[in-house]
Design a protein around this motif. Structure first.
Motif, PDB file in Angstrom:
ATOM      1  N   UNK A  49       2.484 -29.334  26.620  1.00  0.00           N
ATOM      2  CA  UNK A  49       2.173 -28.143  27.403  1.00  0.00           C
ATOM      3  C   UNK A  49       2.883 -28.117  28.760  1.00  0.00           C
ATOM      4  N   UNK A  50       4.182 -28.339  28.751  1.00  0.00           N
ATOM      5  CA  UNK A  50       4.946 -28.259  29.988  1.00  0.00           C
ATOM      6  C   UNK A  50       5.011 -26.816  30.480  1.00  0.00           C
ATOM      7  N   UNK A  51       4.959 -26.612  31.785  1.00  0.00           N
ATOM      8  CA  UNK A  51       5.224 -25.270  32.301  1.00  0.00           C
ATOM      9  C   UNK A  51       6.714 -24.979  32.217  1.00  0.00           C
ATOM     10  N   UNK A  52       7.095 -23.746  32.504  1.00  0.00           N
ATOM     11  CA  UNK A  52       8.522 -23.461  32.616  1.00  0.00           C
ATOM     12  C   UNK A  52       9.076 -24.286  33.770  1.00  0.00           C
ATOM     13  N   UNK A  53      10.311 -24.749  33.642  1.00  0.00           N
ATOM     14  CA  UNK A  53      10.919 -25.695  34.578  1.00  0.00           C
ATOM     15  C   UNK A  53      10.536 -25.413  36.031  1.00  0.00           C
ATOM     16  N   UNK A  54       9.885 -26.403  36.658  1.00  0.00           N
ATOM     17  CA  UNK A  54       9.396 -26.204  38.019  1.00  0.00           C
ATOM     18  C   UNK A  54       9.726 -27.374  38.942  1.00  0.00           C
ATOM     19  N   UNK A  55      10.706 -28.192  38.555  1.00  0.00           N
ATOM     20  CA  UNK A  55      11.120 -29.301  39.408  1.00  0.00           C
ATOM     21  C   UNK A  55      12.212 -28.845  40.385  1.00  0.00           C
ATOM     22  N   UNK A  56      12.090 -29.169  41.674  1.00  0.00           N
ATOM     23  CA  UNK A  56      13.090 -28.733  42.647  1.00  0.00           C
ATOM     24  C   UNK A  56      14.392 -29.521  42.611  1.00  0.00           C
ATOM     25  N   UNK A  57      14.358 -30.724  42.073  1.00  0.00           N
ATOM     26  CA  UNK A  57      15.544 -31.588  42.062  1.00  0.00           C
ATOM     27  C   UNK A  57      16.159 -31.638  40.672  1.00  0.00           C
ATOM     28  N   UNK A  58      17.483 -31.863  40.641  1.00  0.00           N
ATOM     29  CA  UNK A  58      18.147 -31.985  39.348  1.00  0.00           C
ATOM     30  C   UNK A  58      17.576 -33.180  38.596  1.00  0.00           C
ATOM     31  N   UNK A  59      17.299 -33.041  37.291  1.00  0.00           N
ATOM     32  CA  UNK A  59      16.663 -34.135  36.555  1.00  0.00           C
ATOM     33  C   UNK A  59      17.483 -35.420  36.499  1.00  0.00           C
ATOM     34  N   UNK A  60      18.794 -35.350  36.769  1.00  0.00           N
ATOM     35  CA  UNK A  60      19.594 -36.579  36.710  1.00  0.00           C
ATOM     36  C   UNK A  60      19.131 -37.603  37.748  1.00  0.00           C
ATOM     37  N   UNK A  61      18.469 -37.143  38.825  1.00  0.00           N
ATOM     38  CA  UNK A  61      18.040 -38.047  39.885  1.00  0.00           C
ATOM     39  C   UNK A  61      16.708 -38.721  39.578  1.00  0.00           C
ATOM     40  N   UNK A  62      15.966 -38.214  38.595  1.00  0.00           N
ATOM     41  CA  UNK A  62      14.643 -38.741  38.240  1.00  0.00           C
ATOM     42  C   UNK A  62      13.699 -38.752  39.447  1.00  0.00           C
ATOM     43  N   UNK A  63      13.902 -37.847  40.356  1.00  0.00           N
ATOM     44  CA  UNK A  63      13.044 -37.714  41.528  1.00  0.00           C
ATOM     45  C   UNK A  63      12.041 -36.595  41.263  1.00  0.00           C
ATOM     46  N   UNK A  64      11.106 -36.894  40.364  1.00  0.00           N
ATOM     47  CA  UNK A  64      10.187 -35.871  39.889  1.00  0.00           C
ATOM     48  C   UNK A  64       9.031 -35.685  40.867  1.00  0.00           C
ATOM     49  N   UNK A  65       8.639 -34.446  41.062  1.00  0.00           N
ATOM     50  CA  UNK A  65       7.584 -34.115  42.008  1.00  0.00           C
ATOM     51  C   UNK A  65       6.235 -33.873  41.340  1.00  0.00           C
ATOM     52  N   UNK A  66       6.246 -33.546  40.064  1.00  0.00           N
ATOM     53  CA  UNK A  66       5.018 -33.132  39.389  1.00  0.00           C
ATOM     54  C   UNK A  66       4.576 -34.178  38.365  1.00  0.00           C
ATOM     55  N   UNK A  67       3.255 -34.346  38.255  1.00  0.00           N
ATOM     56  CA  UNK A  67       2.731 -35.352  37.340  1.00  0.00           C
ATOM     57  C   UNK A  67       3.077 -35.018  35.895  1.00  0.00           C
TER      58      UNK A  67
END
Length: 202
Positions: A49-67
């Motif tokens: 149940x992922x929301x529509x893409x809501x991460x501010x950083x590019x996923x290549x950095x693995x700097x995820x903000x959301x649980x």
């Protein structure tokens, strides 16, 4: 290389009410367990149940903000190979699957992947052709073999379970054999520093 069995994730892509994809996903997962060469997990994107893409950083950095992203990263990261169970919508695959792929980057890299597609006369194969472009951009390795189910509703029993014919079973076993072969070749080379693809944008 680890002596343990590689972990295969069977990822059910469809989330729509009344879907039949879950039945095919569970059938293949059970067959993979009988195959006995993989550890097997069934991952249902309806439950993720992922929301529509809501991460501010590019996923290549693995700097995820959301649980929810961190949880999804941990699920995908632990696998050695994948089977995407995909419908075909209007000559393509569904948006939920694309979104789940786009959330991550490094976690997918250098891992073998194949598909169980289902549909009408084309058996979902047009969706698979599009998906191959996406997974190779994520540095996954799609194998040639796959399971393609034509006229998919006719392969279900009245209670919604899969009643495979010999062709389906043979295709599934051949696919699992090849997926295992390629997974064993790739497994020592899994990495966590996959570079950003050319033309990729945040």
């Amino acid at each position: 290389m680890s002596n343990s069995r590689p972990l295969l994730q069977v990822i059910i892509a469809s989330t729509r009410p009344g879907r039949i994809g879950a039945a095919f996903g569970h059938w293949l997962a059970d067959l993979a367990r009988e195959h006995a060469r993989f550890e097997v997990e069934t991952i249902d994107l309806a439950e993720v149940n992922l929301p529509f893409m809501d991460e501010p950083n590019h996923p290549k950095f693995r700097n995820y903000q959301h649980q929810h992203t961190k949880d999804w990263s941990a699920i995908v990261d632990r696998a050695d190979a994948y089977v995407f169970v995909t419908p075909e919508y209007n000559y393509g695959y569904n948006a939920v699957l694309k979104n789940s792929l786009d959330f991550l980057n490094q976690e997918w890299a250098d891992k073998a992947v194949t598909f169980l597609s289902y549909g009408g006369i084309a058996a979902g194969t047009r969706a698979v052709q599009q998906l191959k472009q996406v997974v190779t951009t994520l540095k996954m390795v799609p194998i040639f073999d796959s399971v393609n189910v034509a006229f998919a509703p006719t392969k279900l029993t009245d209670n919604g379970t899969v009643a495979p014919d010999r062709q389906m079973n043979d295709a599934a076993v051949q696919t699992l054999d090849e997926l295992l072969h390629v997974t064993q070749l790739l497994r020592p080379h899994h990495r966590t520093d996959a570079p950003q693809a050319d033309g990729d944008a945040a």
